[in-house]
Enzyme design. Structure first.
Site, PDB file in Angstrom:
ATOM      1  N   CYS A  86      25.913  22.541  63.380  1.00 42.65           N
ATOM      2  CA  CYS A  86      25.909  23.845  62.909  1.00 42.65           C
ATOM      3  C   CYS A  86      24.831  24.487  62.979  1.00 42.65           C
ATOM      4  O   CYS A  86      25.524  25.168  64.028  1.00 42.65           O
ATOM      5  CB  CYS A  86      25.940  23.584  60.879  1.00 42.65           C
ATOM      6  SG  CYS A  86      27.271  24.200  60.806  1.00 42.65           S
ATOM      7  N   HIS A 203      28.850  18.076  60.143  1.00 43.65           N
ATOM      8  CA  HIS A 203      27.575  17.168  60.055  1.00 43.65           C
ATOM      9  C   HIS A 203      27.478  16.141  60.047  1.00 43.65           C
ATOM     10  O   HIS A 203      28.091  15.083  59.134  1.00 43.65           O
ATOM     11  CB  HIS A 203      27.303  18.032  58.669  1.00 43.65           C
ATOM     12  CG  HIS A 203      27.228  19.550  58.325  1.00 43.65           C
ATOM     13  ND1 HIS A 203      25.956  19.839  58.426  1.00 43.65           N
ATOM     14  CD2 HIS A 203      28.270  20.242  58.634  1.00 43.65           C
ATOM     15  CE1 HIS A 203      25.886  21.068  58.409  1.00 43.65           C
ATOM     16  NE2 HIS A 203      27.250  21.859  58.101  1.00 43.65           N
ATOM     17  N   GLU A 205      25.098  13.946  58.759  1.00 44.48           N
ATOM     18  CA  GLU A 205      24.545  13.971  57.556  1.00 44.48           C
ATOM     19  C   GLU A 205      25.521  13.733  56.323  1.00 44.48           C
ATOM     20  O   GLU A 205      24.590  13.371  55.788  1.00 44.48           O
ATOM     21  CB  GLU A 205      23.117  14.807  57.864  1.00 44.48           C
ATOM     22  CG  GLU A 205      23.224  16.178  57.261  1.00 44.48           C
ATOM     23  CD  GLU A 205      23.772  16.855  57.997  1.00 44.48           C
ATOM     24  OE1 GLU A 205      23.980  18.473  57.365  1.00 44.48           O
ATOM     25  OE2 GLU A 205      24.518  16.545  59.358  1.00 44.48           O
TER      26      GLU A 205
END
Length: 233
Positions: A86, A203, A205
């Site tokens: 990002c 993302h 994660e």
């Protein structure tokens, strides 16, 4: 494998990434303050999402000059791994580690959603834990995620197979409707020619903990571990 997560004033996804590498994958992880210039102990540097330096000038434009990012450039030049997520992707383009730029979303609105992505190739450490052409779902949250590059750069990216992730429908088609931000060629993530630097707007994660009901993202990190253990395609 030792991970380092850069922390800028304004970072807001640094702890999320560390939770994956340190807690879920049990790998040594160091939080790297933006003024730190010694990354010699790290195998992988992660530039996380957030609003580095408040995005006061332009997303990633100030972060590129930090001591930690200057050290990250040298880290990449040595063939070591760098991941930008990002805002981290924006920083990598500003630093010249990846081509192109991230611009305001097509509709000029912040987008927060979960989107399907097509894994375009699975022969790099980043993607070897996926299948070629696999459709995965990852969260996005950005206001300036529209990938842009000139025609020749786009042509080179495609010819060199540097597009690793592409926005798509649930059945794998790249359409205008499946593109959440207007990115050219539906690009969601690219690597450098060497393949050791990856930048992506989604993302991974945030899709790693089984408690969240989606673990599509953790396989990106597991691919690196497979490489470190000598397991690959």
């Amino acid at each position: 494998m030792k991970f380092g997560v850069i922390v800028f004033p304004g970072s807001n996804c640094d702890r999320d990434v560390a939770m994956v590498t340190r807690d879920l994958l049990q790998q040594p992880t160091r939080m790297v303050w933006h003024e730190d210039s010694d990354l010699s102990d790290l195998d992988v540097v992660i530039v996380p999402g957030g609003f580095s330096y408040g995005d006061y000038l332009r997303c990633g434009a100030i972060a590129r000059f930090s001591p930690a990012m200057q050290a990250t450039i040298k880290h990449a030049e040595q063939g070591k791994f760098v991941l930008g997520i990002c805002n981290g992707f924006q920083v990598l383009t500003e630093a010249g580690l990846l081509p192109g730029a991230l611009m305001r979303n097509r509709d000029l609105h912040f987008v927060c959603d979960r989107v399907p992505l097509k894994v375009e190739r699975a022969d790099l450490p980043w993607t070897q834990a996926y299948q070629p052409g696999q459709i995965i779902t990852l969260p996005i949250a950005h206001g300036e995620g529209c990938y842009y590059a000139d025609a020749q750069t786009l042509k080179d990216l495609e010819a060199n197979r540097q597009v690793l992730f592409r926005y798509c429908t649930l059945t794998g088609e790249s359409t205008v409707e499946s593109n959440p931000n207007g990115s050219l060629n539906n690009i969601a993530g690219i690597c450098n020619r060497r393949g050791n630097v990856l930048g992506m707007m989604p993302h991974p994660e945030r899709a790693s903990d089984p408690m969240l009901g989606n673990t599509d993202g953790i396989h990106l990190f597991k691919g690196l571990l497979q490489m470190a253990m000598g397991i690959g395609r």
